[in-house]
Design a protein around this motif. Structure first.
Motif, short mmCIF file in Angstrom:
data_model
loop_
_atom_site.label_atom_id
_atom_site.label_comp_id
_atom_site.label_asym_id
_atom_site.label_seq_id
_atom_site.Cartn_x
_atom_site.Cartn_y
_atom_site.Cartn_z
N GLN A 4 0.22 -9.78 0.24
CA GLN A 4 1.29 -8.92 0.73
C GLN A 4 1.72 -7.93 -0.34
O GLN A 4 1.98 -6.77 -0.06
CB GLN A 4 2.49 -9.76 1.19
CG GLN A 4 2.22 -10.57 2.44
CD GLN A 4 1.86 -9.71 3.64
OE1 GLN A 4 2.44 -8.65 3.84
NE2 GLN A 4 0.88 -10.15 4.41
N ASN A 5 1.81 -8.39 -1.59
CA ASN A 5 2.18 -7.51 -2.68
C ASN A 5 1.14 -6.42 -2.89
O ASN A 5 1.47 -5.27 -3.18
CB ASN A 5 2.39 -8.29 -3.97
CG ASN A 5 3.65 -9.12 -3.94
OD1 ASN A 5 4.56 -8.84 -3.16
ND2 ASN A 5 3.71 -10.14 -4.76
N ASN A 6 -0.14 -6.78 -2.74
CA ASN A 6 -1.21 -5.80 -2.92
C ASN A 6 -1.21 -4.76 -1.80
O ASN A 6 -1.60 -3.62 -2.01
CB ASN A 6 -2.56 -6.49 -2.99
CG ASN A 6 -2.73 -7.28 -4.27
OD1 ASN A 6 -2.05 -7.03 -5.27
ND2 ASN A 6 -3.64 -8.25 -4.26
N LYS A 7 -0.77 -5.12 -0.61
CA LYS A 7 -0.70 -4.19 0.51
C LYS A 7 0.33 -3.09 0.25
O LYS A 7 0.14 -1.94 0.62
CB LYS A 7 -0.32 -4.91 1.80
CG LYS A 7 -1.44 -5.59 2.48
CD LYS A 7 -0.95 -6.15 3.80
CE LYS A 7 -2.06 -6.86 4.53
NZ LYS A 7 -1.59 -7.43 5.81
N TYR A 8 1.44 -3.48 -0.37
CA TYR A 8 2.55 -2.54 -0.55
C TYR A 8 2.48 -1.80 -1.87
O TYR A 8 3.34 -1.01 -2.17
CB TYR A 8 3.88 -3.27 -0.43
CG TYR A 8 4.08 -3.83 0.96
CD1 TYR A 8 4.17 -3.01 2.06
CD2 TYR A 8 4.15 -5.21 1.17
CE1 TYR A 8 4.34 -3.51 3.34
CE2 TYR A 8 4.31 -5.73 2.44
CZ TYR A 8 4.41 -4.87 3.52
OH TYR A 8 4.58 -5.36 4.78
N GLU A 9 1.46 -2.04 -2.67
CA GLU A 9 1.36 -1.32 -3.95
C GLU A 9 0.60 -0.04 -3.78
O GLU A 9 -0.14 0.25 -2.97
CB GLU A 9 0.66 -2.20 -5.00
CG GLU A 9 1.55 -3.31 -5.46
CD GLU A 9 0.88 -4.16 -6.53
OE1 GLU A 9 -0.30 -3.93 -6.86
OE2 GLU A 9 1.56 -5.05 -7.03
N ILE A 50 0.35 -20.30 -0.33
CA ILE A 50 1.56 -19.47 -0.32
C ILE A 50 1.43 -18.37 -1.36
O ILE A 50 1.71 -17.20 -1.09
CB ILE A 50 2.82 -20.33 -0.57
CG1 ILE A 50 3.09 -21.21 0.64
CG2 ILE A 50 4.03 -19.46 -0.90
CD1 ILE A 50 4.15 -22.26 0.41
N GLN A 51 0.98 -18.73 -2.56
CA GLN A 51 0.81 -17.75 -3.62
C GLN A 51 -0.25 -16.72 -3.23
O GLN A 51 -0.07 -15.52 -3.48
CB GLN A 51 0.42 -18.44 -4.93
CG GLN A 51 0.47 -17.54 -6.13
CD GLN A 51 1.86 -17.03 -6.40
OE1 GLN A 51 2.84 -17.75 -6.28
NE2 GLN A 51 1.96 -15.76 -6.76
N GLN A 52 -1.32 -17.16 -2.60
CA GLN A 52 -2.38 -16.25 -2.17
C GLN A 52 -1.84 -15.24 -1.15
O GLN A 52 -2.10 -14.03 -1.28
CB GLN A 52 -3.53 -17.04 -1.56
CG GLN A 52 -4.65 -16.18 -1.03
CD GLN A 52 -5.72 -17.01 -0.32
OE1 GLN A 52 -5.69 -18.23 -0.33
NE2 GLN A 52 -6.66 -16.32 0.31
N TYR A 53 -1.10 -15.71 -0.17
CA TYR A 53 -0.56 -14.80 0.84
C TYR A 53 0.48 -13.85 0.25
O TYR A 53 0.55 -12.68 0.62
CB TYR A 53 0.04 -15.58 2.01
CG TYR A 53 -1.00 -16.25 2.86
CD1 TYR A 53 -2.12 -15.56 3.32
CD2 TYR A 53 -0.89 -17.59 3.21
CE1 TYR A 53 -3.09 -16.18 4.09
CE2 TYR A 53 -1.85 -18.21 3.97
CZ TYR A 53 -2.96 -17.50 4.42
OH TYR A 53 -3.91 -18.12 5.18
N MET A 54 1.28 -14.35 -0.68
CA MET A 54 2.25 -13.49 -1.33
C MET A 54 1.55 -12.40 -2.14
O MET A 54 1.97 -11.24 -2.13
CB MET A 54 3.18 -14.32 -2.22
CG MET A 54 4.14 -15.18 -1.42
SD MET A 54 5.15 -16.26 -2.43
CE MET A 54 6.06 -15.10 -3.40
N ASN A 55 0.47 -12.77 -2.83
CA ASN A 55 -0.29 -11.77 -3.60
C ASN A 55 -0.92 -10.74 -2.67
O ASN A 55 -0.94 -9.54 -2.99
CB ASN A 55 -1.37 -12.45 -4.44
CG ASN A 55 -0.78 -13.23 -5.60
OD1 ASN A 55 0.35 -12.99 -6.01
ND2 ASN A 55 -1.54 -14.18 -6.11
#
Length: 106
Positions: free
Chosen positions: A101-106, A94-99
């Motif tokens: 997703q966060n990296n995609k939008y930065e 979950i943490q990996q996928y959240m990271n």
């Protein structure tokens, strides 16, 4: 298994421990019976033991292969799946996928 709303974390941990011990007990019982079945199969097939009564007379190569397959699946389910796909693993994923997703939008 999910904890019920009235269970404390300690009660839930105890329930999960009992569940896991019960699964291990069933697996080892199944393994013991399987070993007896293998011994009978080997004695009947390779040594010509006269086991001609029901249900022993129906133990053949196909039955033993199917039984072996199910025993392996049960063992993998008990020892591999529960050790690999634990709550820690889920949290890491979950943490990996959240990271990601966060990296995609930065």
């Amino acid at each position: 298994m999910k904890p019920s709303e009235t269970q404390t974390p300690e009660e839930y941990a105890l329930e999960m421990a009992r569940y896991r011990v019960n699964k291990m007990k069933r697996f080892y019982t199944h393994l013991f019976i399987y070993i007896i079945g293998i011994a009978i199969y080997v004695a009947k097939t390779y040594f010509g033991a006269p086991f001609n009564f029901w249900p022993i007379q129906h133990i053949n190569c196909f039955v033993m292969m199917v039984w072996t397959f199910f025993l392996i699946v049960q063992g993998l389910n008990l020892f591999v799946r529960e050790n690999v796909f634990t709550a820690k693993w889920e949290q890491r994923k979950i943490q990996q996928y959240m990271n990601e997703q966060n990296n995609k939008y930065e």
